[in-house]
Design an enzyme around this catalytic site. Structure first.
Site, mmCIF file in Angstrom:
data_model
loop_
_atom_site.group_PDB
_atom_site.id
_atom_site.type_symbol
_atom_site.label_atom_id
_atom_site.label_comp_id
_atom_site.label_asym_id
_atom_site.label_seq_id
_atom_site.Cartn_x
_atom_site.Cartn_y
_atom_site.Cartn_z
ATOM 1 N N LYS A 136 0.878 -1.158 0.000
ATOM 2 C CA LYS A 136 0.000 0.000 0.000
ATOM 3 C C LYS A 136 0.919 1.212 0.000
ATOM 4 O O LYS A 136 1.561 1.522 1.009
ATOM 5 C CB LYS A 136 -0.904 0.002 1.231
ATOM 6 C CG LYS A 136 -1.939 1.106 1.204
ATOM 7 C CD LYS A 136 -2.967 0.912 2.300
ATOM 8 C CE LYS A 136 -4.113 1.886 2.179
ATOM 9 N NZ LYS A 136 -3.707 3.290 2.302
ATOM 10 N N ASP A 138 2.317 4.848 0.075
ATOM 11 C CA ASP A 138 1.906 5.984 0.883
ATOM 12 C C ASP A 138 2.189 7.288 0.147
ATOM 13 O O ASP A 138 3.225 7.908 0.332
ATOM 14 C CB ASP A 138 2.660 5.922 2.213
ATOM 15 C CG ASP A 138 1.937 6.664 3.308
ATOM 16 O OD1 ASP A 138 0.813 7.134 3.053
ATOM 17 O OD2 ASP A 138 2.491 6.778 4.410
ATOM 18 N N CYS A 438 29.168 14.556 37.664
ATOM 19 C CA CYS A 438 28.608 13.235 37.414
ATOM 20 C C CYS A 438 27.425 13.020 38.368
ATOM 21 O O CYS A 438 27.573 13.186 39.577
ATOM 22 C CB CYS A 438 29.674 12.172 37.645
ATOM 23 S SG CYS A 438 28.988 10.498 37.660
ATOM 24 N N CYS A 441 28.596 10.190 41.037
ATOM 25 C CA CYS A 441 29.690 10.314 42.008
ATOM 26 C C CYS A 441 30.093 11.760 42.269
ATOM 27 O O CYS A 441 30.913 12.024 43.147
ATOM 28 C CB CYS A 441 30.905 9.511 41.558
ATOM 29 S SG CYS A 441 31.739 10.209 40.124
ATOM 30 N N CYS A 456 32.302 10.961 32.748
ATOM 31 C CA CYS A 456 32.769 10.971 34.123
ATOM 32 C C CYS A 456 34.050 10.157 34.094
ATOM 33 O O CYS A 456 34.052 9.018 33.660
ATOM 34 C CB CYS A 456 31.733 10.301 35.026
ATOM 35 S SG CYS A 456 32.443 9.749 36.581
HETATM 36 S S1 IVH Z 1 -6.553 -0.271 -4.632
HETATM 37 C C1 IVH Z 1 -10.921 -0.108 -5.433
HETATM 38 N N1 IVH Z 1 -3.983 -0.626 -4.296
HETATM 39 O O1 IVH Z 1 -5.001 3.472 -0.636
HETATM 40 C C2 IVH Z 1 -9.560 -0.266 -4.896
HETATM 41 N N2 IVH Z 1 -4.961 1.316 -3.359
HETATM 42 O O2 IVH Z 1 -7.157 3.574 1.435
HETATM 43 C C3 IVH Z 1 -8.908 1.021 -4.765
HETATM 44 N N3 IVH Z 1 -3.368 2.798 -2.228
HETATM 45 O O3 IVH Z 1 -7.125 5.725 -2.189
HETATM 46 C C4 IVH Z 1 -7.579 1.043 -4.151
HETATM 47 N N4 IVH Z 1 -1.580 1.575 -2.613
HETATM 48 O O4 IVH Z 1 -4.698 5.803 -2.902
HETATM 49 C C5 IVH Z 1 -5.035 0.175 -4.043
HETATM 50 N N5 IVH Z 1 -1.702 -1.070 -4.118
HETATM 51 C C6 IVH Z 1 -2.755 -0.269 -3.876
HETATM 52 C C7 IVH Z 1 -2.629 0.939 -3.158
HETATM 53 C C8 IVH Z 1 -3.762 1.709 -2.920
HETATM 54 C C9 IVH Z 1 -2.045 2.696 -2.075
HETATM 55 C C10 IVH Z 1 -4.196 3.905 -1.697
HETATM 56 C C11 IVH Z 1 -5.135 4.507 -2.707
HETATM 57 C C12 IVH Z 1 -6.485 4.521 -2.029
HETATM 58 C C13 IVH Z 1 -6.144 4.268 -0.612
HETATM 59 C C14 IVH Z 1 -7.282 3.530 0.075
#
Ligand code: IVH
Length: 699
Positions: A136, A138, A438, A441, A456
């Protein structure tokens, strides 16, 4: 600035009060919470300068949601849960997404995943689901529209229905193809979903440059990518080093307008492969297709440990049903698909208050400032103390007592203070004063030239001695069972142990009288002490806590000699001739063994039965005891490593180069410059491989 300094302080006070409450079970909290959340949204989305971590925001947000569900229909109109538009500013055109961009449901543990899997199997009427699991990312989400192979639009997620048109900025991103051969697949129009991110390395470089230019540094890669996407000048956007990774196809039709998602793109993993072939960046190498949710969980667990080394920041994993059929059976809620879920990693950052700084004296006399913070949960553990290392770091981070601080724990690593939030100071903060004496001590503290640590220098400082004993008995040291840190502290305070030698002449009868000590625990301790005597000289050397002598150096040293006390006879030259021992380490060893109190201590330990001499194990002997060897040229009967191991197994040592400390140069075939050099030193004997083997056999 929308909020005055006073309002900022008041809202932050509310924030911390709320964060300290686990249950928001009163309706009165609702308005309070809404105000606080509005403030944090403004800091995050508009200023891009959050004052709390994401997970802390989530905690507040969930608290509000929970409250609102307890009072149906009474949510305030300005509640962030009611608002659809999250990041629309008026500076970009608003555009409607071809199909809505949904969010994802969250999960936090195996139980959540199993529940998700159970429901999905029920909905899809299948025994087992094949899942595609990927990081996921970021960053900020993006929707890219291609028509007739050309990128025609890029839009932010916005409220999911409508977003901002950021095409000009996205076109500056090198990893976004401006043209892609969709038509070869019969596709006329397609909408891709992905994430705009900044690689950690690029982010670090950007911040370094901003620092040079006197600009404020950016908080994290995600804020930097969100900001980069929205800068007004596309050239500036390019300078931000943005990157785009694609993780979904939202919409695809042919030239008659017929849907292709269900005919062409029937498997997520294949879709990603197809996109990669078209030139898109997809997180394929970091993804896996898993059969069943247990395999998913195992992959996530393995991934979490690698998380810190991945090029981009991630805050979790996304688990998607791989087959379109399963996806279609499951469908969507208004908020998220029922066939996909996010698994969130444990939060790495939190904010807390720096309450006090304690100065702890280590076993070498270094005085370490340790921050006492308001106990806060971070990545699954409660943090209340954090080492601040030294004075320079405190100055660099501009820390004051009473400051709000951002703390972080990456992976399994020890927590650290990222920064203070100086703008939240209200005049009650006080500077951190370093002790001139210290704390244990009372002797004067010194900071040596070129050293970061305050020290120390009193060798009889009780705090140093206590730490030395704790180190001596620790796992990597003599590993004395039944004698942990707390017990050492107690015995030390009672005067039962005042030095390392006392461990082996402990008055077990008196200990048996202490509160909490029975015959069994005394017996266990006695046994632990007895067993520790046979740890061997290498471990002892490490346990003695000689400055700069860690486990590796201890091994190197004990490869050079047979008895710990033989080290008294090694001078700077002899020591620095050993592999990886430089002048600083050598000096410390010479000083340690030059001190009569230390050699007497070692002799005393020996008299108590602590093993000081290397033991000959089977297949080993002392045939080469104390002799130093070096190999050169090609050996015929064995490999180089094997030969070196033989030397060590028979009590000898291997040197890194030719010097007057060398006793034997074993010259194999085609020996070169080392042989020439050795010939110039009369004390070195040059022998053949066979002669070397005969020496061992003779021993
Ligand atoms: S799929 C219908 N895959 O996470 C499915 N989302 O909390 C839609 N995101 O708004 C999302 N990595 O911006 C998907 N490998 C990934 C992702 C991902 C980051 C984000 C995305 C989404 C948010 C959801």
């Amino acid at each position: 600035m929308k909020y005055s300094q006073d309002q900022v302080h008041q809202l932050m006070r509310s924030t911390h009060t709320l964060l300290g409450h686990n249950e928001f079970n009163e309706k009165a909290w609702m308005a309070h919470l809404v105000g606080v959340l509005e403030f944090h949204e403004y800091r995050y989305y508009v200023l891009h300068e959050p004052l709390i971590s994401d997970s802390e925001y989530d905690k507040l947000y969930h608290g509000l949601k929970k409250l609102e569900s307890a009072f149906p229909g009474q949510a305030l109109p300005n509640s962030p849960t009611q608002r659809v538009s999250k990041d629309l500013t008026d500076s970009f055109d608003t555009v409607r997404h071809t199909v809505p961009m949904l969010s994802l449901d969250n999960s936090y543990d195996l139980g959540d995943l199993q529940e998700f899997d159970r429901k999905l199997r029920e909905l899809a009427q299948v025994q087992r689901v094949e899942y595609a699991v990927e990081p996921k990312l970021d960053g900020s989400s993006i929707a890219l529209v291609y028509e007739n192979d050309k990128l025609v639009r890029a839009a932010t997620r916005g409220d999911g229905e409508q977003g901002e048109d950021v095409t000009a900025n996205v076109m500056t991103i090198s990893s976004v193809p401006l043209v892609a051969a969709f038509s070869a697949l019969g596709i006329q129009k397609v909408e891709l979903r992905g994430e705009i991110v900044i690689a950690r390395k690029v982010f670090a470089a950007i911040n370094a440059e901003r620092e040079v230019n006197g600009e404020k540094s950016l908080a994290n890669p995600r804020n930097a990518s969100a900001g980069g996407l929205r800068v007004k000048d596309p050239r500036e956007a390019r300078r931000r080093g943005l990157d785009a990774l694609i993780y979904q196809i939202g919409y695809a039709v042919d030239k008659t307008g017929a849907d292709l998602l269900h005919t062409l793109f029937t498997q997520h993993s294949n879709n990603m492969l197809a996109l990669a072939k078209l030139g898109f960046k997809v997180p394929r190498d970091q993804s896996k297709v898993c059969m069943g949710i247990e395999e998913v969980h195992a992959f996530i667990a393995a991934w979490e440990t690698r998380r810190e080394v991945y090029e981009y920041e991630t805050d979790g994993m996304v688990i998607k049903a791989n087959d379109r059929q399963v996806q279609d059976q499951a469908g969507f809620t208004a908020h998220h698909p029922r066939w996909a879920i996010a698994y969130k990693f444990k939060a790495k950052q939190a904010t807390t208050t720096l309450l006090e700084v304690e100065f702890q004296v280590g076993r070498t006399g270094a005085i370490t400032p340790v921050a006492k913070v308001r106990p806060t949960e971070l990545a699954g553990v409660t943090i209340s103390s954090i080492s601040l290392h030294n004075e320079d770091i405190i100055r660099q981070k501009d820390l004051m007592l009473g400051d709000a601080v951002l703390i972080e724990r990456a992976g399994d690593v020890i927590p650290y203070v990222v920064k203070s939030m100086a703008e939240l100071r209200d005049g009650t903060q006080r500077p951190i004063v370093f002790p001139r004496q210290c704390p244990a001590c009372g002797s004067h503290t010194k900071r040596l030239e070129g050293e970061a640590a305050l020290r120390c220098d009193n060798p009889t400082c009780p705090a140093q001695m206590e730490e030395r004993i704790i180190h001596f008995v620790s796992k990597d040291g003599m590993d004395i069972e039944g004698l942990g840190r707390d017990i050492v502290k107690r015995f030390y305070a009672l005067g039962l142990i005042s030095g390392l030698g006392d461990i082996y002449s402990l008055d077990l009868r008196s200990i048996g009288q202490l509160e909490g000590w029975g015959a069994r625990s005394v017996e266990r301790l006695a046994q632990g002490i007895e067993e520790s005597k046979t740890r061997g000289p290498e471990r002892l050397l490490y346990a003695l806590g000689i400055r700069h002598v860690g486990a590796t150096t201890a091994r190197t040293l004990m490869q050079a000699v047979g008895h710990v006390l033989d080290l008294q006879n090694m001078d700077m030259d002899a020591l620095t001739a050993l592999p990886d021992i430089g002048p600083k380490v050598a000096k410390s060893i010479v000083e340690f063994f030059g001190n009569k109190a230390n050699t007497e201590l070692i002799a005393y330990l020996g008299s108590k039965g602590v093993v000081l001499e290397k033991q000959a194990q089977s297949g080993q002997s002392n045939a080469l005891q104390g002799k130093k060897f070096l190999f050169t040229g090609t050996l015929v009967k064995m490999g180089r490593t094997e030969a070196e191991r033989l030397v060590e197994a028979h009590g000898g040592a291997v040197l890194g180069g030719v010097s007057k400390n060398l006793d034997y140069l074993v010259a194999g075939e085609k020996a070169g410059s080392k042989l020439d050099k050795a010939r110039g030193i009369a004390s070195i004997r040059i022998i053949t491989e066979d002669e070397f083997l005969q020496m061992i056999a003779a021993g």
